[in-house]
Design an enzyme around this catalytic site. Structure first.
Site, PDB file in Angstrom:
ATOM      1  N   ASP A  36      -8.015  -7.450  -0.088  1.00 17.09           N
ATOM      2  CA  ASP A  36      -7.173  -7.783   1.065  1.00 17.09           C
ATOM      3  C   ASP A  36      -7.974  -7.464   2.308  1.00 17.09           C
ATOM      4  OD1 ASP A  36      -6.791  -4.754   0.770  1.00 17.09           O
ATOM      5  OD2 ASP A  36      -5.879  -5.174   2.700  1.00 17.09           O
ATOM      6  N   HIS A  82      -6.056 -21.731   9.993  1.00 19.78           N
ATOM      7  CA  HIS A  82      -7.405 -22.105   9.545  1.00 19.78           C
ATOM      8  C   HIS A  82      -8.136 -20.930   8.884  1.00 19.78           C
ATOM      9  CE1 HIS A  82     -11.497 -23.404   9.279  1.00 19.78           C
ATOM     10  NE2 HIS A  82     -11.806 -22.272   9.882  1.00 19.78           N
ATOM     11  N   CYS A 121      -8.003 -27.934   5.821  1.00 20.29           N
ATOM     12  CA  CYS A 121      -6.699 -27.422   6.255  1.00 20.29           C
ATOM     13  C   CYS A 121      -6.041 -28.373   7.257  1.00 20.29           C
ATOM     14  CB  CYS A 121      -6.816 -26.011   6.828  1.00 20.29           C
ATOM     15  SG  CYS A 121      -7.220 -25.908   8.584  1.00 20.29           S
ATOM     16  N   ASP A 134       0.864  -1.179   0.000  1.00 22.38           N
ATOM     17  CA  ASP A 134       0.000   0.000   0.000  1.00 22.38           C
ATOM     18  C   ASP A 134       0.904   1.233   0.000  1.00 22.38           C
ATOM     19  OD1 ASP A 134       1.008   0.205   2.518  1.00 22.38           O
ATOM     20  OD2 ASP A 134      -0.879  -0.122   3.555  1.00 22.38           O
ATOM     21  N   CYS A 179     -13.663 -28.117   6.259  1.00 24.61           N
ATOM     22  CA  CYS A 179     -12.371 -27.525   5.906  1.00 24.61           C
ATOM     23  C   CYS A 179     -11.309 -28.611   5.772  1.00 24.61           C
ATOM     24  CB  CYS A 179     -11.961 -26.524   6.983  1.00 24.61           C
ATOM     25  SG  CYS A 179     -10.348 -25.786   6.692  1.00 24.61           S
ATOM     26  N   CYS A 207      -7.639 -28.372  10.805  1.00 23.31           N
ATOM     27  CA  CYS A 207      -8.912 -29.089  10.931  1.00 23.31           C
ATOM     28  C   CYS A 207      -8.727 -30.595  10.795  1.00 23.31           C
ATOM     29  CB  CYS A 207      -9.918 -28.566   9.906  1.00 23.31           C
ATOM     30  SG  CYS A 207     -10.510 -26.912  10.308  1.00 23.31           S
TER      31      CYS A 207
END
Ligand SMILES: [Zn+2]
Length: 378
Positions: free
Chosen positions: A272, A341, A312, A92, A310, A315
């Site tokens: 974002d 997660h 991931c 930014d 999920c 999880c």
């Protein structure tokens, strides 16, 4: 210079499936960019980010300028080398942080004079300086300095900010182009930022003025700062309707998980947000069934994963009971697992959004996500 953007498919809603090519890899769009404020996505290693499939992350110019300093980062080979992140980075301009974090800021046509929130030292951030810092950092995408105002804003204030934002964008573009003519094209794209608060005509005016400067991409800034979601969508649509279809559009600082497809449907390609990482550190987990506030006593003996849908690593391995305990015991691992997660959850939503656009199903996907999400966890 190895940059390109192509729109592969457009959904009847206005959503776009695309591909952004940068010197640090190809990013499928719409894309979500995790926020790595101080050259670190808090609680995640670069290895973990790669494993999660993040193709681009955001870093904050204001923070890196104050510490460790852009000259040091340049000396150490640029931001990619410094933080050992070899995929894409967007920085930014520092404007938003100067307006929200720094003390004693004074805005003139020249730039923003402010005191560091770290040590009180005085600095002047100008459009040229913001461009110079980001060239030193060597990010793939740099943002121009814009004037950020408080919302809701009076019309005269918003009008003046649009005027100044356009003037600053012109100076930033000029600085960038002069740098390129002296040194050859830098491996960086510079984006302009559409402002205009919540006034539709000012949003259109801002977009039109920036088009003359011919940026390779455009952002929509100053939204999702407290106004109703419908208004955020409306203002976004006002801007994207005027922006060139062949260039990427980035909506800054959004949003709640169930709102993401709404922005995509307004023609946004990149977003974002600090929410997934910040909320994780406050024990708020995003799941396909809504938010799980994991410190709640109801999870003490809960043997289920955070989100049964999920895939991931967290999880797959850990229970809600264990996560709850880690937060209660103030273990560092709590933030690490929760962040892992939550970032996976956001990146997964974008994967599903891209898939839905591919099959012309974004409308159905959006309705289903919202219904499931707002129904809340079992
Ligand atoms: Zn998970």
């Amino acid at each position: 210079m190895d940059f390109s953007f192509e729109v592969l498919k457009t959904d009847p809603s206005g959503a776009r499936l695309g591909r952004l090519t940068t010197p640090h890899g190809v990013i499928e769009t719409p894309a979500f960019m995790p926020v790595g404020t101080a050259a670190s996505v808090k609680a995640l290693t670069q290895n973990a980010l790669e494993e999660l499939g993040a193709g681009i992350i955001l870093a904050n110019t204001y923070h890196l300028y104050l510490r460790p300093g852009h000259e040091l980062i340049r000396k150490l080979g640029g931001l990619h080398a410094f933080m050992s992140w070899h995929r894409a980075i967007l920085t930014d301009s520092g404007g938003y942080q100067v307006f929200s974090l720094a003390d004693l800021r004074k805005i003139t046509d020249e730039g923003v004079r402010f005191r560091s929130h770290l040590d009180g030292s005085e600095h002047l951030l100008t459009p040229e300086k913001a461009a110079e810092i980001q060239l030193a950092l060597g990010s793939d995408i740099a943002m121009v300095l814009d004037e950020c105002i408080e919302t809701p804003a009076r019309r005269e204030v918003a009008e003046a900010a649009v005027k100044r934002t356009t003037a600053w964008a012109g100076r930033a573009r000029k600085y960038f182009e002069e740098f390129a003519s002296r040194n050859g094209n830098p491996p960086q794209w510079q984006f302009g930022i559409v402002q205009g608060a919540t006034f539709a005509d000012l949003r259109r005016e801002s977009a039109r003025q920036l088009l003359d400067l011919n940026f390779p991409g455009y952002a929509v800034g100053g939204l999702a700062v407290g106004e109703p979601h419908e208004l955020t969508c409306e203002m976004t649509a006002e801007a994207t309707a005027l922006l060139p279809t062949e260039k990427p559009r980035y909506l800054m600082g959004v949003g709640q998980p169930e709102q993401i497809p709404d922005y995509v449907a307004r023609g946004i390609d990149m977003m974002d947000c600090v929410l997934p990482t910040r909320a994780a550190r406050h024990a708020c987990l995003y799941t396909s069934e809504g938010r799980v506030l994991i410190k709640n006593a109801r999870y003490i003996e809960d043997q289920r994963p955070i989100d049964p849908h999920c895939k991931c690593a967290v999880c797959k391995r850990y229970t809600r009971a264990y996560l709850r305990y880690l937060f209660a015991a103030k273990e560092i691992t709590a933030a690490i697992l929760a962040t892992h997660h939550n970032v996976q959850f956001y990146l997964d939503i974008m994967r599903q959004v891209r898939e839905a656009i591919t099959f012309g199903q974004l409308g159905n996907f959006t309705a289903e996500l919202r219904a499931r999400y707002l129904a809340g966890p079992a």
